[in-house]
Design a protein around this motif. Structure first.
Motif, short mmCIF file in Angstrom:
data_model
loop_
_atom_site.label_atom_id
_atom_site.label_comp_id
_atom_site.label_asym_id
_atom_site.label_seq_id
_atom_site.Cartn_x
_atom_site.Cartn_y
_atom_site.Cartn_z
N THR A 1 -35.85 -20.29 11.66
CA THR A 1 -35.53 -21.10 11.63
C THR A 1 -35.72 -22.37 11.37
N PRO A 2 -34.88 -23.19 10.34
CA PRO A 2 -34.86 -24.20 10.30
C PRO A 2 -34.00 -25.04 11.72
N TRP A 3 -33.57 -24.80 12.79
CA TRP A 3 -33.53 -25.50 13.81
C TRP A 3 -34.30 -24.71 15.17
N LYS A 4 -34.48 -25.19 16.18
CA LYS A 4 -34.98 -24.85 16.93
C LYS A 4 -33.50 -23.99 18.47
N ASN A 5 -33.38 -24.24 18.56
CA ASN A 5 -32.36 -23.46 18.99
C ASN A 5 -30.73 -22.83 18.19
N LEU A 6 -29.59 -22.22 18.80
CA LEU A 6 -28.45 -22.01 18.18
C LEU A 6 -27.95 -22.95 19.08
N THR A 7 -27.33 -23.88 19.83
CA THR A 7 -27.29 -24.74 20.59
C THR A 7 -27.57 -26.26 19.72
N THR A 8 -29.05 -26.18 19.01
CA THR A 8 -28.72 -27.50 17.90
C THR A 8 -27.97 -27.58 17.03
N MET A 9 -27.83 -25.96 16.09
CA MET A 9 -27.09 -25.73 15.31
C MET A 9 -26.42 -25.93 15.48
N ARG A 10 -25.48 -25.18 16.38
CA ARG A 10 -24.00 -25.47 16.01
C ARG A 10 -23.84 -27.02 16.50
N ILE A 11 -24.43 -27.69 17.04
CA ILE A 11 -24.32 -29.08 16.90
C ILE A 11 -24.01 -29.91 15.75
N GLN A 12 -25.19 -29.60 15.04
CA GLN A 12 -25.27 -30.04 14.02
C GLN A 12 -24.32 -30.11 12.61
N PHE A 13 -23.56 -28.20 13.04
CA PHE A 13 -22.49 -28.32 12.01
C PHE A 13 -21.15 -28.56 12.63
N GLY A 14 -21.30 -28.81 14.26
CA GLY A 14 -19.94 -29.82 14.46
C GLY A 14 -19.94 -30.57 13.90
N ILE A 15 -20.97 -31.42 14.45
CA ILE A 15 -21.00 -33.13 13.81
C ILE A 15 -20.59 -33.72 12.06
N ALA A 16 -21.24 -32.36 11.77
CA ALA A 16 -20.98 -32.51 10.08
C ALA A 16 -19.36 -31.70 9.50
N GLY A 17 -19.09 -30.35 10.54
CA GLY A 17 -17.53 -30.38 10.31
C GLY A 17 -16.42 -31.73 10.68
N VAL A 18 -16.77 -32.46 11.78
CA VAL A 18 -15.79 -33.52 12.47
C VAL A 18 -15.91 -34.68 10.43
N CYS A 19 -17.50 -34.79 10.04
CA CYS A 19 -17.37 -36.07 9.67
C CYS A 19 -16.69 -35.41 8.19
N PHE A 20 -16.72 -33.94 7.89
CA PHE A 20 -16.12 -33.71 6.44
C PHE A 20 -14.30 -33.90 6.48
N LEU A 21 -14.24 -33.20 7.85
CA LEU A 21 -12.19 -33.19 8.23
C LEU A 21 -12.34 -34.73 7.81
N GLY A 22 -12.84 -35.47 8.84
CA GLY A 22 -12.36 -36.60 8.51
C GLY A 22 -12.80 -37.65 6.68
N LEU A 23 -13.28 -37.13 6.47
CA LEU A 23 -13.00 -37.64 5.21
C LEU A 23 -12.25 -36.95 4.58
N GLY A 24 -11.85 -35.85 4.44
CA GLY A 24 -10.59 -34.80 3.93
C GLY A 24 -9.68 -35.39 4.39
N LEU A 25 -9.68 -35.44 5.33
CA LEU A 25 -8.03 -36.30 5.96
C LEU A 25 -7.87 -37.64 5.19
N HIS A 26 -8.78 -38.54 5.87
CA HIS A 26 -8.89 -39.61 4.27
C HIS A 26 -8.46 -40.19 3.31
N THR A 27 -9.50 -38.67 2.21
CA THR A 27 -8.96 -38.88 1.04
C THR A 27 -7.60 -38.78 0.81
N LEU A 28 -7.13 -36.96 1.42
CA LEU A 28 -5.65 -37.08 1.07
C LEU A 28 -4.17 -37.86 1.89
N MET A 29 -4.67 -39.00 2.70
CA MET A 29 -3.77 -40.19 3.24
C MET A 29 -3.77 -41.65 2.80
#
Length: 74
Positions: A45-73
């Motif tokens: 896979t493009p990630w070295k391990n599962l933890t790295t993948m989960r961290i990257q998805f978590g960071i991206a998820g927080v960014c998208f949630l913040g962007l969505g809330l900012h857009t709706l507010m």
């Protein structure tokens, strides 16, 4: 604008589900990445391990949630 905010919230929520590993979704994404990506590590896979993948998805998820809330507010 409302549509973009809702889409950002849905994408962010999906990324957070992968980051938290709910019901094995993280392993499903890991296995699909093994098939889909051509640039791979020795693990397949493009990630070295599962933890790295989960961290990257978590960071991206927080960014998208913040962007969505900012857009709706606005």
């Amino acid at each position: 604008m409302v549509f973009h905010g809702v889409v950002a919230l849905v994408v962010g929520g999906t990324f957070m589900v992968v980051a938290c590993g709910c019901r094995g979704v993280d392993m499903w994404v890991w296995d699909r990445a093994d098939v889909a990506f051509t640039r791979r590590t020795r693990y397949g896979t493009p990630w070295k391990n599962l933890t790295t993948m989960r961290i990257q998805f978590g960071i991206a998820g927080v960014c998208f949630l913040g962007l969505g809330l900012h857009t709706l507010m606005r």
